[in-house]
Design a protein around this motif. Structure first.
Motif, short mmCIF file in Angstrom:
data_model
loop_
_atom_site.label_atom_id
_atom_site.label_comp_id
_atom_site.label_asym_id
_atom_site.label_seq_id
_atom_site.Cartn_x
_atom_site.Cartn_y
_atom_site.Cartn_z
N UNK A 89 -50.13 -0.70 4.40
CA UNK A 89 -48.70 -0.92 4.65
C UNK A 89 -48.37 -0.58 6.10
N UNK A 90 -48.89 0.54 6.58
CA UNK A 90 -48.65 0.95 7.97
C UNK A 90 -49.17 -0.11 8.94
N UNK A 91 -50.34 -0.64 8.67
CA UNK A 91 -50.91 -1.68 9.53
C UNK A 91 -50.06 -2.94 9.51
N UNK A 92 -49.59 -3.32 8.32
CA UNK A 92 -48.73 -4.50 8.20
C UNK A 92 -47.43 -4.31 8.98
N UNK A 93 -46.83 -3.13 8.89
CA UNK A 93 -45.59 -2.86 9.62
C UNK A 93 -45.83 -2.88 11.13
N UNK A 94 -46.93 -2.33 11.56
CA UNK A 94 -47.26 -2.34 12.98
C UNK A 94 -47.47 -3.77 13.49
N UNK A 95 -48.18 -4.56 12.73
CA UNK A 95 -48.41 -5.96 13.09
C UNK A 95 -47.09 -6.71 13.15
N UNK A 96 -46.19 -6.41 12.22
CA UNK A 96 -44.86 -7.03 12.21
C UNK A 96 -44.11 -6.71 13.50
N UNK A 97 -44.12 -5.45 13.92
CA UNK A 97 -43.43 -5.06 15.15
C UNK A 97 -44.05 -5.76 16.35
N UNK A 98 -45.38 -5.84 16.40
CA UNK A 98 -46.05 -6.49 17.53
C UNK A 98 -45.77 -7.98 17.60
N UNK A 99 -45.37 -8.57 16.49
CA UNK A 99 -45.08 -9.99 16.46
C UNK A 99 -43.71 -10.35 17.00
N UNK A 100 -42.97 -9.37 17.48
CA UNK A 100 -41.63 -9.61 18.03
C UNK A 100 -41.77 -10.17 19.44
N UNK A 136 -45.70 6.85 6.64
CA UNK A 136 -45.23 7.28 7.97
C UNK A 136 -46.38 7.88 8.79
N UNK A 137 -47.18 8.71 8.16
CA UNK A 137 -48.31 9.34 8.84
C UNK A 137 -49.29 8.28 9.35
N UNK A 138 -49.64 7.35 8.48
CA UNK A 138 -50.58 6.30 8.88
C UNK A 138 -49.99 5.35 9.91
#
Length: 108
Positions: free
Chosen positions: A25-36, A99-101
């Protein structure tokens, strides 16, 4: 009440599984932010709202806001199922793991 489930020891809720799911989930959220592509804070703010939650309902509500932009809808559905079926007393711990990940993923 099933003590295995309330203590997070059921098959779905073993600690290594929670760790791996929270990492995904953390990786998916990070990828989502980078896609902006606009370099504005919209996606980062959306993810921050997701990460600030401690309840199942708010987490799912905030996650729902980004589903149209997630390329893997099946993964989003799996997150929803996991959170929905998780015992209530596991939710805060699991969201803390997310959050930690997320912090780890963002600093790699």
């Amino acid at each position: 009440r099933d003590l295995r489930m309330s203590r997070g020891l059921g098959d779905v809720y073993k600690r290594p599984d929670l760790w791996e799911k929270s990492r995904e989930i953390a990786q998916m959220l990070h990828t989502y932010v980078l896609g902006d592509k606009k370099s504005n804070m919209t996606r980062r703010n959306q993810v921050n709202k997701i990460l600030e939650t401690n309840s199942r309902m708010i987490f799912l509500n905030e996650l729902q806001q980004i589903i149209p932009q997630i390329p893997d809808i099946k993964f989003a559905e799996d997150i929803g199922k996991l959170i929905h079926s998780m015992p209530v007393d596991n939710i805060p711990y699991f969201l803390t793991l997310v959050r930690f990940n997320y912090a780890i993923v963002c600093n790699q």
